[in-house]
Motif scaffolding. Sequence first.
Motif, PDB file in Angstrom:
ATOM      1  N   SER A 360       0.826  -1.209   0.000  1.00 23.92           N
ATOM      2  CA  SER A 360       0.000   0.000   0.000  1.00 23.92           C
ATOM      3  C   SER A 360       0.860   1.259   0.000  1.00 23.92           C
ATOM      4  CB  SER A 360      -0.909  -0.017   1.236  1.00 23.92           C
ATOM      5  OG  SER A 360      -0.101   0.062   2.399  1.00 23.92           O
ATOM      6  N   THR A 361       2.126   1.128   0.404  1.00 25.41           N
ATOM      7  CA  THR A 361       2.974   2.327   0.424  1.00 25.41           C
ATOM      8  C   THR A 361       3.747   2.508  -0.878  1.00 25.41           C
ATOM      9  OG1 THR A 361       4.924   1.173   1.276  1.00 25.41           O
ATOM     10  CG2 THR A 361       3.330   2.006   2.906  1.00 25.41           C
ATOM     11  N   PHE A 362       3.519   1.598  -1.816  1.00 23.51           N
ATOM     12  CA  PHE A 362       4.301   1.663  -3.059  1.00 23.51           C
ATOM     13  C   PHE A 362       4.004   2.926  -3.853  1.00 23.51           C
ATOM     14  CE2 PHE A 362       5.989  -2.761  -4.250  1.00 23.51           C
ATOM     15  CZ  PHE A 362       6.486  -2.912  -2.976  1.00 23.51           C
ATOM     16  N   SER A 363       5.058   3.532  -4.355  1.00 27.40           N
ATOM     17  CA  SER A 363       4.874   4.720  -5.200  1.00 27.40           C
ATOM     18  C   SER A 363       6.126   4.906  -6.053  1.00 27.40           C
ATOM     19  CB  SER A 363       4.669   5.954  -4.336  1.00 27.40           C
ATOM     20  OG  SER A 363       5.897   6.282  -3.714  1.00 27.40           O
ATOM     21  N   LEU A 364       6.052   5.881  -6.930  1.00 30.27           N
ATOM     22  CA  LEU A 364       7.217   6.179  -7.764  1.00 30.27           C
ATOM     23  C   LEU A 364       8.044   7.300  -7.150  1.00 30.27           C
ATOM     24  CD1 LEU A 364       5.655   5.923 -11.325  1.00 30.27           C
ATOM     25  CD2 LEU A 364       7.326   4.373 -10.298  1.00 30.27           C
ATOM     26  N   GLU A 365       7.770   7.580  -5.868  1.00 27.12           N
ATOM     27  CA  GLU A 365       8.410   8.692  -5.185  1.00 27.12           C
ATOM     28  C   GLU A 365       9.946   8.638  -5.274  1.00 27.12           C
ATOM     29  OE1 GLU A 365       7.274  11.376  -4.134  1.00 27.12           O
ATOM     30  OE2 GLU A 365       9.113  12.101  -3.182  1.00 27.12           O
ATOM     31  N   ASN A 366      10.508   7.445  -5.045  1.00 27.23           N
ATOM     32  CA  ASN A 366      11.975   7.321  -5.086  1.00 27.23           C
ATOM     33  C   ASN A 366      12.522   7.689  -6.461  1.00 27.23           C
ATOM     34  OD1 ASN A 366      11.946   6.430  -2.455  1.00 27.23           O
ATOM     35  ND2 ASN A 366      11.793   4.261  -3.062  1.00 27.23           N
ATOM     36  N   TYR A 367      11.780   7.286  -7.466  1.00 31.78           N
ATOM     37  CA  TYR A 367      12.222   7.591  -8.823  1.00 31.78           C
ATOM     38  C   TYR A 367      12.116   9.078  -9.088  1.00 31.78           C
ATOM     39  CZ  TYR A 367      12.265   2.591  -9.703  1.00 31.78           C
ATOM     40  OH  TYR A 367      12.569   1.256  -9.659  1.00 31.78           O
ATOM     41  N   SER A 369      12.288  11.459  -6.845  1.00 32.76           N
ATOM     42  CA  SER A 369      13.310  12.222  -6.124  1.00 32.76           C
ATOM     43  C   SER A 369      14.678  12.042  -6.785  1.00 32.76           C
ATOM     44  CB  SER A 369      13.351  11.821  -4.650  1.00 32.76           C
ATOM     45  OG  SER A 369      13.761  10.486  -4.530  1.00 32.76           O
ATOM     46  N   LEU A 370      14.897  10.884  -7.414  1.00 29.61           N
ATOM     47  CA  LEU A 370      16.158  10.710  -8.142  1.00 29.61           C
ATOM     48  C   LEU A 370      16.261  11.762  -9.243  1.00 29.61           C
ATOM     49  CD1 LEU A 370      18.645   8.611  -9.056  1.00 29.61           C
ATOM     50  CD2 LEU A 370      17.073   8.303 -10.929  1.00 29.61           C
ATOM     51  N   LEU A 371      15.135  11.946  -9.935  1.00 30.01           N
ATOM     52  CA  LEU A 371      15.171  12.860 -11.067  1.00 30.01           C
ATOM     53  C   LEU A 371      15.205  14.318 -10.638  1.00 30.01           C
ATOM     54  CD1 LEU A 371      12.690  11.127 -13.522  1.00 30.01           C
ATOM     55  CD2 LEU A 371      15.162  11.333 -13.728  1.00 30.01           C
ATOM     56  N   SER A 372      14.717  14.586  -9.417  1.00 27.59           N
ATOM     57  CA  SER A 372      14.623  15.991  -9.035  1.00 27.59           C
ATOM     58  C   SER A 372      15.868  16.485  -8.299  1.00 27.59           C
ATOM     59  CB  SER A 372      13.369  16.215  -8.185  1.00 27.59           C
ATOM     60  OG  SER A 372      13.381  15.299  -7.118  1.00 27.59           O
ATOM     61  N   ALA A 373      16.606  15.598  -7.663  1.00 25.56           N
ATOM     62  CA  ALA A 373      17.777  16.073  -6.912  1.00 25.56           C
ATOM     63  C   ALA A 373      19.039  15.921  -7.739  1.00 25.56           C
ATOM     64  CB  ALA A 373      17.898  15.304  -5.604  1.00 25.56           C
ATOM     65  N   ASN A 374      19.709  17.023  -7.904  1.00 26.99           N
ATOM     66  CA  ASN A 374      20.951  17.016  -8.685  1.00 26.99           C
ATOM     67  C   ASN A 374      21.940  15.992  -8.146  1.00 26.99           C
ATOM     68  OD1 ASN A 374      23.692  17.658  -9.353  1.00 26.99           O
ATOM     69  ND2 ASN A 374      22.950  19.541 -10.279  1.00 26.99           N
ATOM     70  N   SER A 375      22.135  15.978  -6.818  1.00 26.18           N
ATOM     71  CA  SER A 375      23.127  15.072  -6.243  1.00 26.18           C
ATOM     72  C   SER A 375      22.745  13.614  -6.494  1.00 26.18           C
ATOM     73  CB  SER A 375      23.251  15.315  -4.749  1.00 26.18           C
ATOM     74  OG  SER A 375      22.062  14.914  -4.111  1.00 26.18           O
ATOM     75  N   ALA A 376      21.460  13.383  -6.708  1.00 30.21           N
ATOM     76  CA  ALA A 376      21.002  12.010  -6.914  1.00 30.21           C
ATOM     77  C   ALA A 376      21.173  11.575  -8.361  1.00 30.21           C
ATOM     78  CB  ALA A 376      19.546  11.860  -6.492  1.00 30.21           C
ATOM     79  N   TYR A 377      20.775  12.427  -9.301  1.00 29.67           N
ATOM     80  CA  TYR A 377      20.880  11.951 -10.689  1.00 29.67           C
ATOM     81  C   TYR A 377      22.243  12.212 -11.299  1.00 29.67           C
ATOM     82  CZ  TYR A 377      19.690  16.730 -12.293  1.00 29.67           C
ATOM     83  OH  TYR A 377      19.681  18.081 -12.529  1.00 29.67           O
ATOM     84  N   ARG A 378      23.009  13.096 -10.635  1.00 28.41           N
ATOM     85  CA  ARG A 378      24.306  13.433 -11.209  1.00 28.41           C
ATOM     86  C   ARG A 378      25.220  12.209 -11.440  1.00 28.41           C
ATOM     87  NH1 ARG A 378      26.601  18.412 -11.977  1.00 28.41           N
ATOM     88  NH2 ARG A 378      28.871  18.347 -12.248  1.00 28.41           N
ATOM     89  N   PRO A 379      25.391  11.326 -10.425  1.00 22.85           N
ATOM     90  CA  PRO A 379      26.267  10.159 -10.663  1.00 22.85           C
ATOM     91  C   PRO A 379      25.805   9.343 -11.861  1.00 22.85           C
ATOM     92  CG  PRO A 379      25.695  10.296  -8.361  1.00 22.85           C
ATOM     93  CD  PRO A 379      24.841  11.310  -9.061  1.00 22.85           C
ATOM     94  N   PHE A 380      24.496   9.273 -12.019  1.00 25.70           N
ATOM     95  CA  PHE A 380      23.944   8.505 -13.135  1.00 25.70           C
ATOM     96  C   PHE A 380      24.359   9.131 -14.463  1.00 25.70           C
ATOM     97  CE2 PHE A 380      20.725   6.070 -15.323  1.00 25.70           C
ATOM     98  CZ  PHE A 380      20.725   4.920 -14.553  1.00 25.70           C
ATOM     99  N   VAL A 381      24.182  10.453 -14.519  1.00 22.48           N
ATOM    100  CA  VAL A 381      24.551  11.164 -15.748  1.00 22.48           C
ATOM    101  C   VAL A 381      26.055  11.041 -15.988  1.00 22.48           C
ATOM    102  CG1 VAL A 381      24.617  13.411 -16.879  1.00 22.48           C
ATOM    103  CG2 VAL A 381      22.621  12.747 -15.525  1.00 22.48           C
ATOM    104  N   VAL A 382      26.828  11.214 -14.907  1.00 23.47           N
ATOM    105  CA  VAL A 382      28.288  11.139 -15.025  1.00 23.47           C
ATOM    106  C   VAL A 382      28.690   9.789 -15.605  1.00 23.47           C
ATOM    107  CG1 VAL A 382      30.423  10.965 -13.696  1.00 23.47           C
ATOM    108  CG2 VAL A 382      28.810  12.804 -13.209  1.00 23.47           C
ATOM    109  N   SER A 383      28.138   8.719 -15.032  1.00 24.63           N
ATOM    110  CA  SER A 383      28.515   7.384 -15.503  1.00 24.63           C
ATOM    111  C   SER A 383      28.086   7.148 -16.939  1.00 24.63           C
ATOM    112  CB  SER A 383      27.909   6.311 -14.597  1.00 24.63           C
ATOM    113  OG  SER A 383      28.783   6.073 -13.533  1.00 24.63           O
TER     114      SER A 383
END
Lengths: 592, 342
Positions: A360-367, A369-383
């Motif tokens: 019941s707590t499932f959501s796309l929230e983690n995804y 927040s990955l896309l919205s926080a620079n520090s979170a998506y940056r490593p992905f983009v870097v790699s």
Amino acid sequence: MTTKRALNQGRTPMERMKIALARMTPGQMVLILIMAVVFLWVILALMIVPILNLLGTVFFEGGSFSTDTFNKLLKSKRAMKALRNSFILAPTLSITVGVVGISLVLITEYFDIKGAKILRLGYLTTLIYGGVTLVSGYKFIYGSNGILTTALRSVFPDMNINWFQGYGAVLFVMTFSCTSNHMIFLRNAMRAVDFQTVEAARNMGASQWYILRRVVLPVLLPSLFAVTILTFITGLSAMSAPMLVGGTDFQTINPMIHDFANMTTSSAKSLAAVLSLILGLATMLLLAVMTAIERRGHYMSVSKVKTKIIKQKITNPVVNVLVHIYAYVLFVIYVIPVIMIVLFSFSDTVHIQSRQLDFSTFSLENYRSLLSANSAYRPFVVSILYSSVAAVVVGLLVVMACRYIQKRRHSIGSNFLEYGLMIPWLLPTTMIALSLMLNYNQPRWYMFNQPLIGTLILLLFGYVIIKLPFTMRMTKAAFFSLDNALEDASRNMGAGELYTFRRVIFPVILPTVMAIAALNFNSLLTDYDMSAFLYHPTNPTLGVKIKSLTEDMGTNPNGMALTFVYAVLMMIISGVVLYLVYGRGNRDDLKE
Amino acid sequence: MIDLKGIEVKFGDFTALKDINIHVDEGQFYTFLGPSGCGKTTTLRTITGFIEPTAGQVFVKDKDITHVPVEKRNIGMVFQNYALFPTMSVYENIAFGLRVKKVNKTDIDRRVKEMAGKVDLTEQQLARKVAELSGGQQQRVAIARALVTNPEIICLDEPLSNLDAKLRVQLRGELKEMQRKFGITTVYVTHDQEEALTLSDCITVFNKGRIEQTGTPYEIYNHSATEFACNFIGDINKLEPSFVRAIAQQSNRPMNAEKPTYIRLERIHVNEPEKGNLVAFEGTVQGREYFGLYFKYLIQVQGQVLKCIEKNDGHKYFDEGDRVTVSLDPDHLMTYEAGDQA
């Protein structure tokens, strides 16, 4: 037979070079000159000089030859222990991976096991989910706050919650993460078994076990040797597993090199160098053994009409049940971390922290927040940027080199390219990383007087170097499997060399080149070993980020959520790449 | 049209061709015949320029082209496996040589379509990928591609060897028909003697890098110049010295029985009515193979077994063990110097 072969035979490389030079047009000469400069620079400045410099650090620490560094090594308890641990891990890992790997292949390809297709998918998960991400997943389940640990604790309240730490844990994690080679190479060897030999043995009255032992396994033996040695090398060069689950007691060579390299004292750096040298020598020795075995050749089936394996039903009912149970236990071990990671990537941090699944707590929230926080998506983009640029650069370099080698086989230039570009195959990633790190911590004239430490380009160089050998082997094979007549035909119709390459040769090998680039991209995306040494401090790669998040798994639920999202996205990317390369039609040419 | 003069090709220490002299007339269908490794393909590749000879010269229309690069020779070539470019359509394949020569687009289009018509390729087939064509169609594309630039010479390197038997015979006919139609000087390489005999105006038989014989198909078959040539072309009987002596005695001719002596299968007759120049011997049928069109008999004569064939015309039919008379014309014997067969 290509042009001028008649003339070239029996001449020395020097004479051939002179003849070749005399025949060149000015345009070709300029092109060759540019290529020569580029490749000399790549091979010397990026590989040979840094490695020589690393040897210098070991043997000429005070300016003159000495073996002091070895004495220091012998006195360093940590370093000696790490060495010992590596040499314990490698052979035991070879055995455990061998046992699991062979059983995977027999379960999926030889015996008639119910649900073999599903099992195979499960066993193949290591192809899209490996390295530091996999260790992270296992830690999530078996670690001190892990799902399994918590479950076990409710049954055995007195148990040690840190049970999943040390030698056993490293061995366990690596056993299941290192079966990829078996699932690729050994499975291919099994598929190549001529089933008529099995039928012939049965016809002559051999039992199932006897056939397996005397007819099937001997055919697999050369491949088995090769993958065992690869596993041994993997064991020696283990990095993320001992770092994350080895605890203080079980650190191995590579984590130790990493630690020493990041210390500021020069004696720590020379210790790192000597450790990497030992690792390098061991790797070279093992690869020499492997090459010798490979040279003895694989068993070629003499049959003209091969028949595919028909899955063997296990005749003994008790054994049959036991094998089924074993197969499904393995399946669960492989699949549970993947499923948990996917499920928890949708969960909120509270539930991640408590390891409780609540749909019941499932959501796309983690995804989100990955896309919205620079520090979170940056490593992905870097790699992604690093991996794709490196894959393209490597691809271009190697295609040029292979074309040269194809056209001028056995010349000085092509020998230099062939051996030069294969150098990284002999060396452990950490040794290459360390050599670059130590060599370019100061300006060098051959690097345009720029120190590279702390720059973005250093890791790119590292990525390019480690991908050279694989790319070289595969691309060269593609070039040499080309039908020479295509080139002859083109020239016969009046086309020059460049035109022939552009219009005829390149289009034919392009799909292979792109597939190789995709595979390179894939494996660089999850790289940890190289990045750990050379990453840019403000631009960590995905591997580095996941590793640091996994370290404080217990305390940082947000970080864990992020790790899971990374892992899921990486699995999707890897899955898509592998499907594109291998899934449609059978790309047997890309199986080493 | 083409002259090879004193060609020698060496690969390191190995001499692949030695003292090759060949003259091909304009419009001729000229065949290089021989077993694998005999040098026939090497000779062809010397003409097209893929191999530069270590000695000797290549002339086309009296112009020395020995050192002219491949791409400047304008000699069309059809490869053994056709070497069609797999990444291009049929159209693109045929247009390749014209594109290289920077012919303008409308001309390319016209010439490709014209050529396609001549080799019976439809417009739809032009748009296809080469992999979608059958073996026979692929061959026609390869020929069209080689001819579209109007070369003066076309070289074919065993173009039929990849095909199944029936298609091979069919395409052989088409090939000859096309050559007649285009009137182009053709150099053809094959190891198949039947192919060579049916197609060629002139044949050169190669062995171990040397020329054994050059001549018309009739000459090569009926008057093989060397022991190798007579053995390579067609099936043949080698006669024992004692048998040769018996023939000499009966025909009252001087013969050297120690020299290797041969006779073709179809020159031996079974139960043939006596004729002036025939010599005859008693024999026993030892075996029989049935080929539909003819029978092949093994007959024990004068202490040796002779192979011979008889047309399956419904008249002559012998069983194993039958006593028969075997006759032959001493003029049909082929005799060579001892040790001739290298």
